[in-house]
Scaffold this motif. Structure first.
Motif, PDB file in Angstrom:
ATOM      1  N   VAL A  55      -3.287  52.017  36.392  1.00  0.00           N
ATOM      2  CA  VAL A  55      -4.198  51.586  37.459  1.00  0.00           C
ATOM      3  C   VAL A  55      -4.188  50.068  37.588  1.00  0.00           C
ATOM      4  O   VAL A  55      -4.067  49.513  38.681  1.00  0.00           O
ATOM      5  N   SER A  56      -4.261  49.398  36.453  1.00  0.00           N
ATOM      6  CA  SER A  56      -4.332  47.945  36.488  1.00  0.00           C
ATOM      7  C   SER A  56      -3.061  47.345  37.102  1.00  0.00           C
ATOM      8  O   SER A  56      -3.126  46.475  37.974  1.00  0.00           O
ATOM      9  N   LEU A  57      -1.907  47.833  36.657  1.00  0.00           N
ATOM     10  CA  LEU A  57      -0.670  47.236  37.148  1.00  0.00           C
ATOM     11  C   LEU A  57      -0.319  47.742  38.541  1.00  0.00           C
ATOM     12  O   LEU A  57       0.339  47.037  39.307  1.00  0.00           O
ATOM     13  N   PHE A  58      -0.796  48.935  38.914  1.00  0.00           N
ATOM     14  CA  PHE A  58      -0.582  49.412  40.282  1.00  0.00           C
ATOM     15  C   PHE A  58      -1.327  48.503  41.259  1.00  0.00           C
ATOM     16  O   PHE A  58      -0.796  48.110  42.299  1.00  0.00           O
ATOM     17  N   LEU A  59      -2.570  48.169  40.914  1.00  0.00           N
ATOM     18  CA  LEU A  59      -3.336  47.253  41.769  1.00  0.00           C
ATOM     19  C   LEU A  59      -2.644  45.903  41.860  1.00  0.00           C
ATOM     20  O   LEU A  59      -2.544  45.302  42.927  1.00  0.00           O
ATOM     21  N   GLY A 105       3.084  53.198  31.393  1.00  0.00           N
ATOM     22  CA  GLY A 105       2.052  52.969  32.412  1.00  0.00           C
ATOM     23  C   GLY A 105       2.539  52.035  33.506  1.00  0.00           C
ATOM     24  O   GLY A 105       2.344  52.294  34.693  1.00  0.00           O
ATOM     25  N   SER A 106       3.236  50.959  33.120  1.00  0.00           N
ATOM     26  CA  SER A 106       3.648  49.983  34.123  1.00  0.00           C
ATOM     27  C   SER A 106       4.803  50.532  34.965  1.00  0.00           C
ATOM     28  O   SER A 106       4.848  50.292  36.173  1.00  0.00           O
ATOM     29  N   ALA A 107       5.708  51.267  34.320  1.00  0.00           N
ATOM     30  CA  ALA A 107       6.812  51.849  35.082  1.00  0.00           C
ATOM     31  C   ALA A 107       6.273  52.826  36.131  1.00  0.00           C
ATOM     32  O   ALA A 107       6.720  52.858  37.275  1.00  0.00           O
ATOM     33  N   LEU A 108       5.258  53.588  35.717  1.00  0.00           N
ATOM     34  CA  LEU A 108       4.608  54.520  36.640  1.00  0.00           C
ATOM     35  C   LEU A 108       3.980  53.751  37.813  1.00  0.00           C
ATOM     36  O   LEU A 108       4.075  54.153  38.971  1.00  0.00           O
ATOM     37  N   ALA A 109       3.351  52.619  37.499  1.00  0.00           N
ATOM     38  CA  ALA A 109       2.699  51.802  38.533  1.00  0.00           C
ATOM     39  C   ALA A 109       3.734  51.269  39.510  1.00  0.00           C
ATOM     40  O   ALA A 109       3.532  51.336  40.732  1.00  0.00           O
ATOM     41  N   LEU A 149      10.351  44.618  37.618  1.00  0.00           N
ATOM     42  CA  LEU A 149      10.793  44.376  36.245  1.00  0.00           C
ATOM     43  C   LEU A 149       9.800  43.503  35.485  1.00  0.00           C
ATOM     44  O   LEU A 149       9.477  43.760  34.329  1.00  0.00           O
ATOM     45  N   LEU A 150       9.307  42.474  36.183  1.00  0.00           N
ATOM     46  CA  LEU A 150       8.325  41.595  35.548  1.00  0.00           C
ATOM     47  C   LEU A 150       7.086  42.375  35.100  1.00  0.00           C
ATOM     48  O   LEU A 150       6.558  42.170  34.005  1.00  0.00           O
ATOM     49  N   LEU A 151       6.648  43.305  35.972  1.00  0.00           N
ATOM     50  CA  LEU A 151       5.438  44.080  35.643  1.00  0.00           C
ATOM     51  C   LEU A 151       5.690  45.011  34.466  1.00  0.00           C
ATOM     52  O   LEU A 151       4.823  45.194  33.612  1.00  0.00           O
ATOM     53  N   VAL A 152       6.884  45.608  34.397  1.00  0.00           N
ATOM     54  CA  VAL A 152       7.194  46.471  33.252  1.00  0.00           C
ATOM     55  C   VAL A 152       7.194  45.636  31.967  1.00  0.00           C
ATOM     56  O   VAL A 152       6.652  46.034  30.935  1.00  0.00           O
ATOM     57  N   GLY A 153       7.766  44.446  32.052  1.00  0.00           N
ATOM     58  CA  GLY A 153       7.722  43.529  30.910  1.00  0.00           C
ATOM     59  C   GLY A 153       6.293  43.187  30.536  1.00  0.00           C
ATOM     60  O   GLY A 153       5.926  43.164  29.357  1.00  0.00           O
ATOM     61  N   PHE A 154       5.475  42.962  31.575  1.00  0.00           N
ATOM     62  CA  PHE A 154       4.078  42.655  31.324  1.00  0.00           C
ATOM     63  C   PHE A 154       3.380  43.843  30.664  1.00  0.00           C
ATOM     64  O   PHE A 154       2.557  43.678  29.761  1.00  0.00           O
ATOM     65  N   GLY A 155       3.734  45.068  31.103  1.00  0.00           N
ATOM     66  CA  GLY A 155       3.177  46.277  30.466  1.00  0.00           C
ATOM     67  C   GLY A 155       3.517  46.323  28.990  1.00  0.00           C
ATOM     68  O   GLY A 155       2.680  46.656  28.154  1.00  0.00           O
ATOM     69  N   ALA A 156       4.761  45.945  28.655  1.00  0.00           N
ATOM     70  CA  ALA A 156       5.160  45.922  27.247  1.00  0.00           C
ATOM     71  C   ALA A 156       4.308  44.925  26.466  1.00  0.00           C
ATOM     72  O   ALA A 156       3.864  45.205  25.344  1.00  0.00           O
ATOM     73  N   GLY A 193       2.351  51.303  21.004  1.00  0.00           N
ATOM     74  CA  GLY A 193       1.675  50.478  22.008  1.00  0.00           C
ATOM     75  C   GLY A 193       2.620  50.081  23.129  1.00  0.00           C
ATOM     76  O   GLY A 193       2.281  50.176  24.309  1.00  0.00           O
ATOM     77  N   VAL A 194       3.829  49.656  22.759  1.00  0.00           N
ATOM     78  CA  VAL A 194       4.799  49.221  23.765  1.00  0.00           C
ATOM     79  C   VAL A 194       5.186  50.392  24.664  1.00  0.00           C
ATOM     80  O   VAL A 194       5.257  50.247  25.889  1.00  0.00           O
ATOM     81  N   VAL A 195       5.405  51.562  24.071  1.00  0.00           N
ATOM     82  CA  VAL A 195       5.785  52.736  24.864  1.00  0.00           C
ATOM     83  C   VAL A 195       4.686  53.050  25.876  1.00  0.00           C
ATOM     84  O   VAL A 195       4.959  53.283  27.058  1.00  0.00           O
ATOM     85  N   GLU A 196       3.430  53.001  25.443  1.00  0.00           N
ATOM     86  CA  GLU A 196       2.326  53.279  26.364  1.00  0.00           C
ATOM     87  C   GLU A 196       2.270  52.256  27.484  1.00  0.00           C
ATOM     88  O   GLU A 196       2.095  52.594  28.656  1.00  0.00           O
ATOM     89  N   GLY A 197       2.433  50.970  27.117  1.00  0.00           N
ATOM     90  CA  GLY A 197       2.406  49.898  28.115  1.00  0.00           C
ATOM     91  C   GLY A 197       3.537  50.024  29.117  1.00  0.00           C
ATOM     92  O   GLY A 197       3.334  49.932  30.327  1.00  0.00           O
TER      93      GLY A 197
END
Lengths: 293, 301
Positions: free
Chosen positions: A30-34, A227-231, A267-274, A220-224
């Motif tokens: 939700v956070s990264l989708f927004l 979530g971000s890849a989904l977003a 890509l930046l957001l997925v990195g940020f999710g990690a 933790g990284v997998v979850e991040g």
């Protein structure tokens, strides 16, 4: 063997705590989708209001054969209601036109066939943003100016909405980002607690610290990342859906943005999710006594 | 192998656990730590495994200055120490085999080593035929044998045992002691805290007695308690001088005097040592048979 073992532990943790993991992943999502939505919306607004940036409100296009540009520019800059005049050369104007007609191949072709039809321009920033009617009037009567346009209501509104929404979205996204970190920390906390007996024995028999902690960091990284890849995927999907559905929008609104923009920010957001995942699990590992020697 | 120099430890609630304790344990020794609850036995063990640091003094274990060791080096120290506890600390959802292999896997041993070592140590503790059981399907004594197998799987230089027979009946306890004795005979230094009179009296090993955080007795082949004069006849007083261990640290006579002044031992409360010794021997033989049986079934298979 060691790496396989550590990875295996990480995925076992994730499987054992399905619901909690889902919560953390959704929070990141939700956070990264927004955030992604805000970025896309901001980019669309930027493309559409490109020429109205920096509070330019009136543009005077110059006749192609006009040569006394500097004199005219100095004169306009001398007017009381004008703060600044920016000169767009024919080359800059062409660059801008290419961007504006990016989603209209027919127009683009016309431009490319004869770039000289794109005129140079003087862009005027008024002292008071509401002064542009006066400026428009005076510009129209100036020599060398073939056409005058001004930012109309719609553009001004888009710009205003863009600025307001940007603040709102960033505040919301940061708040949700903090929540996502907290939820990941909580997930890792539960995983550590569930495995406290194993961890105690690992410490007793002399398992190294990285061996004890890495599975939780990976979790933790997998979850991040998940979530971000989904977003990002959802963001791209909805953007494409909107662009196709809203094909008959008024012409002055252009929904096309550069696909490299989507790739880069995705890509930046997925990195940020990690990073969110690392920070979340790091917090949990730092406070938990079972993972310390 | 283990050296404590002038070690004191006071807990946060100002309980004094150890006062100026000095102790030296040579390689291959078997040492009993005895004394009432709260006398500092467990604290001593926790200092040796670097679970805690002393407030003053130095602790040296396996050639390392344990009390000054940075925490990232602790795992390495722990690999040279095996630990056994009263409550076994087994993982309930893992089999016997997995409980033992876990200790090897998490210290990064190769699959090959794990496959080699686990059957060996299970054989040593006589549980080869129960490798696939889960801890709850085992008796207390068997569970403790699994935990000993786990402690010994890494072939540690030192085995620290905190009341390993505390939850077990006397016959089972003797079986456990046979295994610890066998491990000791491989050259492993064993330090064991215990309340078990019968075991200490039967084994006749070095006894370090603690009281109020001080060492009040350090005897080469001692009993759980010092006997008063009437019992000395049954225990030859010169036995200590012929004891096989050459490196007792504190002069024995001095300690006996010290102990007599503070010890609560009396002839009346002392359980008849001969009787318990006999019981123990019987049970021990029974335990040995179990081990032998295990060997047979294994060689069959």
């Amino acid at each position: 063997m060691r790496i396989a073992y550590v990875l295996n532990e990480a995925f076992n943790n994730i499987r054992r705590n399905g619901l909690v993991v889902l919560g953390a992943v959704l929070a990141v999502f939700v956070s990264l989708f927004l955030t992604f939505g805000t970025l896309i919306f901001g980019e669309i607004a930027r493309v559409n209001t490109e020429r109205w940036q920096e509070d330019v409100r009136v543009i005077g296009f110059l006749r192609v054969d006009y040569r006394e540009v500097d004199e005219l520019r100095n004169e306009i800059e001398g007017w009381d209601e004008v703060e600044r005049v920016i000169y767009y050369t024919p080359a800059e104007a062409l660059e801008e036109a290419r961007l504006l007609f990016a989603d209209d191949p027919r127009q683009l072709q016309i431009i490319e066939d004869d770039p000289s039809i794109i005129p140079a321009s003087l862009r005027v920033r008024p002292v008071d943003l509401n002064d542009y009617d006066t400026i428009k009037q005076r510009l129209t009567n100036s020599p060398g100016v073939s056409e005058v346009i001004s930012a109309d209501e719609a553009v001004q509104q888009i710009a205003a909405i863009r600025d307001g929404l940007r603040v709102f979205f960033w505040v919301l996204a940061s708040a949700l980002g903090v929540a996502a970190i907290a939820l990941i920390a909580n997930t890792i906390h539960m995983a550590i607690y569930a495995r406290r007996e194993e961890l105690e024995i690992m410490h007793l028999v002399g398992a190294s610290n990285w061996f004890v902690r890495t599975p939780f960091l990976i979790e933790g990284v997998v979850e991040g990342v998940f979530g971000s890849a989904l977003a990002v995927a959802t963001g791209v999907f909805l953007y494409n859906l909107a662009r196709n559905r809203l094909a008959d929008l008024p012409e002055f609104i252009n929904l096309t943005i550069d696909s490299s923009f989507l790739v880069q920010w995705g890509l930046l957001l997925v990195g940020f999710g990690a990073i969110v995942g690392i920070v979340g699990s790091g917090i949990s590992l730092a406070v938990h006594k079972y993972v310390r020697t | 192998m283990i050296r404590l120099h002038n070690v004191s430890k006071v807990y946060d609630n100002s309980v004094v656990a150890l006062r100026e304790v000095g102790l030296e344990v040579a390689k291959g020794e078997f040492v009993f730590l005895v004394g009432p609850s709260g006398s500092g036995k467990s604290t001593l063990l926790r200092l040796m495994m670097r679970e805690e640091r002393p407030d003053t003094g130095e602790v040296w274990v396996a050639g390392k200055h344990a009390s000054a060791l940075p925490s990232w080096k602790v795992p390495h120290l722990r690999r040279s120490i095996g630990t056994v506890f009263q409550d076994f600390k087994l993982l309930p959802n893992k089999t016997v085999y997995e409980n033992v292999s876990f200790a090897l896997e998490v210290t990064g041993r190769s699959r090959h080593v794990v496959r080699n070592q686990v059957p060996q140590v299970l054989k040593l503790v006589g549980l080869s035929n129960k490798a696939d059981r889960q801890p709850r399907q085992l008796s207390g004594g068997e569970q403790q044998r699994v935990s000993i197998a786990r402690a010994f799987a890494n072939r540690p230089l030192i085995l620290l045992a905190d009341e390993p027979t505390g939850n077990l009946d006397p016959a089972t306890s003797v079986g456990i002691m046979r295994i610890l004795d066998r491990i000791n005979r491989t050259g492993t230094t064993v330090v064991m805290a215990t309340h078990d009179h019968a075991i200490v009296d039967a084994m006749r090993r070095r006894v370090v007695q603690l009281e109020g955080g001080r060492v009040i007795r350090d005897q080469r082949s001692g009993a759980y308690e010092i006997r008063v004069q009437s019992n000395v006849a049954t225990e030859p007083p010169d036995e200590d001088s012929v004891a096989p261990t050459p490196d007792a640290v504190v002069p024995v006579e001095e300690d006996v005097v010290l102990a007599e002044s503070e010890s609560t031992a009396t002839a009346g409360t002392d359980p008849a040592p001969e009787a318990s010794l006999e019981d123990s021997t019987e049970a021990a033989e029974a335990a040995d048979e179990v081990v032998d049986e295990a060997k047979i079934t294994e060689s069959d298979a």
